[in-house]
Design a protein around this motif. Structure first.
Motif, short mmCIF file in Angstrom:
data_model
loop_
_atom_site.label_atom_id
_atom_site.label_comp_id
_atom_site.label_asym_id
_atom_site.label_seq_id
_atom_site.Cartn_x
_atom_site.Cartn_y
_atom_site.Cartn_z
N ILE A 137 0.82 -1.15 -0.14
CA ILE A 137 0.04 0.07 0.09
C ILE A 137 1.00 1.15 0.05
N GLU A 138 0.90 1.98 -1.00
CA GLU A 138 1.69 3.36 -1.00
C GLU A 138 0.58 4.52 -0.73
N THR A 139 1.17 4.91 0.44
CA THR A 139 0.54 6.24 0.73
C THR A 139 1.24 7.57 0.26
N GLY B 157 -2.60 15.64 -7.39
CA GLY B 157 -3.26 15.28 -6.17
C GLY B 157 -2.59 14.41 -5.44
N ILE B 158 -2.81 13.99 -4.28
CA ILE B 158 -2.28 12.82 -3.33
C ILE B 158 -3.23 11.86 -3.17
N ARG B 159 -2.79 10.68 -3.42
CA ARG B 159 -3.46 9.47 -3.31
C ARG B 159 -2.98 8.29 -2.59
N GLU C 29 -6.71 10.18 5.77
CA GLU C 29 -7.95 11.03 5.08
C GLU C 29 -7.68 12.41 5.18
N PRO C 30 -7.05 13.04 6.06
CA PRO C 30 -6.59 14.65 6.36
C PRO C 30 -6.11 14.99 4.96
N TYR C 31 -5.36 14.01 4.39
CA TYR C 31 -4.64 14.70 3.02
C TYR C 31 -5.44 14.45 1.82
N PHE C 32 -6.83 13.91 1.82
CA PHE C 32 -7.51 13.84 0.68
C PHE C 32 -8.40 15.04 0.50
#
Length: 65
Positions: free
Chosen positions: A8-10, A18-20, A61-64
């Motif tokens: 899992i790549e954060t 964007g960030i995913r 979640e805060p980064y989404f």
């Protein structure tokens, strides 16, 4: 239910704006000629539940937003 998860790549920033979070499953049968992740072709043992994957994703979640 469990799935065979390779990694899992954060904080993914490479494949577009964007960030995913990117989830790499094992057991892909497509065998694309220029595959970036051929190590995922082999199916491993089922090592993560849906809840475990969900909990890992929700930590970001805060980064989404």
């Amino acid at each position: 239910m469990k799935a065979s998860i390779d990694s899992i790549e954060t904080m993914g920033l490479v494949d577009g704006p964007g960030i995913r979070v990117v989830i790499f499953f094992n057991g892909c049968k497509l065998r694309c000629k220029y595959c970036h992740n051929p190590e995922t072709w082999v199916r491993g043992e089922d090592n993560m539940t849906v809840d475990e994957v969900y909990n890992k994703i929700m930590r970001c979640e805060p980064y989404f937003r």
